[in-house]
Design an enzyme around this catalytic site. Structure first.
Site, short mmCIF file in Angstrom:
data_model
loop_
_atom_site.label_atom_id
_atom_site.label_comp_id
_atom_site.label_asym_id
_atom_site.label_seq_id
_atom_site.Cartn_x
_atom_site.Cartn_y
_atom_site.Cartn_z
CB CYS A 60 -1.75 4.37 4.76
SG CYS A 60 -3.15 3.88 3.74
CB SER A 61 -0.59 0.08 6.61
OG SER A 61 -1.50 0.67 7.50
CB CYS A 71 -0.90 0.02 1.23
SG CYS A 71 -1.78 1.59 1.40
#
Lengths: 223, 150
Positions: free
Chosen positions: A130-131, A127
């Site tokens: 972000c995550s 990503c």
């Protein structure tokens, strides 16, 4: 095991526990998983905002257990796809529906796409912002998934990142990097390892690692 | 906090310390387990677990204080419910944590209610990038370098 009556009293409370008022709990506490998940998230954001706890500290405690939820569900779906061609077709066409079929739920409004590794193509997921992570299938993301180093390097040098995890997809293989977002989350269907002909689903699932479902490694049979 | 290497493994002593905290919890037998280890069924359960243990680790409260709240929460639930339907250890965990933090003046229930409603009403993608339906990079065979997809 410690029973409630014997619970240790190492704190500074003369009566063992802090004084308790009446507990008006019934009926007011959220019941659905979505609600309680939102409440946990809200609590964390308030505590972090007030500097009562650092996000990193919570991440660290989470990381101890990050393998305890999730990857086994992705492993289950993977093993099913290896033994059941119809399920594999559905998984690749509509991963959310396929996962529902084997009781793996998710969050409404989120789409999952499963990327199939083949002889010619190896997929890896990141990503970049972000995550974002397919947590209903893989559980919580490992801490490194959130690090800028992983996010940036995976796009720039996926082979180098895989090498850090001890994996080389081979020179003849094309490597594709996929960017997960909150509404579209990718995970990888690894190749079934050679030498597992006739294995049962549970045996196969035990081979599948979290890292292989992100595409950092392949699935191998322990020697 | 320094960023550990990507393939970091949590030191066994941290795991042992957490296991000891868990061993001291009330209604220990109710904690979901797989093969003897504490198990979680939902990501939020781990997060709730991590908030409590991290705050305790940081000195925000003593473990027995949390134990006390957890006992109250579990006993209250048991007296109000005849069956085990709807039972969840980590629902009680969250309730205990909320009450403890409220008692300590660290959290206001009304504020938590408001923030929870905000979380629930925020579209999943509001802070994120739109879906990318093509690979963001493709490294062709026999090539060492990435070729970003512009």
């Amino acid at each position: 095991m410690t029973t409630p009556a014997e619970a240790p009293n190492s704190g500074g409370h003369t009566d063992g526990f802090p004084s308790q008022g009446p507990h008006p709990v019934a009926g007011t506490f959220p019941r659905s998983d979505a609600e309680v998940a939102a409440r946990v998230k809200a609590m964390e954001s308030i505590l972090v905002e007030k500097n009562l706890i650092a996000s990193d500290a919570i991440d660290y405690m989470s990381s101890v257990f990050e393998n305890e939820v999730g990857p086994h569900l992705g492993a289950k779906a993977t093993a099913r796809a290896w033994v059941d061609p119809e399920f594999k077709l559905l998984l690749l066409a509509d991963a959310t529906a396929a996962c529902h079929q084997i009781d793996i739920g998710g969050i409404q409004g989120e789409e999952m796409i499963v990327l199939e590794n083949t002889e010619d193509v190896h997929n890896i997921v990141v990503c970049t912002l972000c995550s974002c992570y397919p947590w209903p299938v893989l559980g919580l993301p490992p801490n490194w998934y959130k690090y800028p180093a992983y996010r940036a390097r995976t796009v720039r040098d996926p082979r180098g990142v895989m090498a850090e995890f001890g994996f080389d997809p081979g020179p003849d293989v094309e490597v594709k990097v996929w960017d997960s977002s909150a509404e579209l989350r990718y995970w990888v269907l690894p190749r079934r390892p050679e030498g597992t002909e006739g294995w049962g689903e549970e045996e196969l699932a035990a081979l599948v690692t979290r890292d292989s479902l992100i595409g950092l490694t392949d699935v191998s049979v322990p020697e | 906090m320094t960023i550990p290497p990507m393939n970091e493994v949590v030191p066994p002593e941290v795991r042992e310390r957490l296991d000891r905290l868990v061993d001291e919890l009330p209604y220990n037998e109710e904690i979901p387990r797989r093969s003897g280890d504490v198990a979680f069924n939902h990501a939020w359960e781990i997060r709730a677990f991590a908030i409590a243990t991290a705050m305790h680790d940081d000195g925000a409260f003593d473990w027995p204080e949390f134990q006390g709240e957890l006992i109250c929460s579990i006993q209250a639930w048991e007296s109000d419910n005849d069956t085990t339907a709807g039972w969840s250890y980590y629902d009680r965990w969250m309730e205990a944590l909320e009450r403890l933090l409220q008692a300590k003046g660290m959290l206001d229930t009304a504020e938590l209610d408001r923030r929870t409603a905000e979380v629930l009403s925020t579209p999943a993608n509001s802070h994120h990038h739109p879906p990318a339906r093509e690979p963001v990079a493709v490294v062709p065979p026999r090539a060492g370098e990435g070729r970003p997809n512009e």
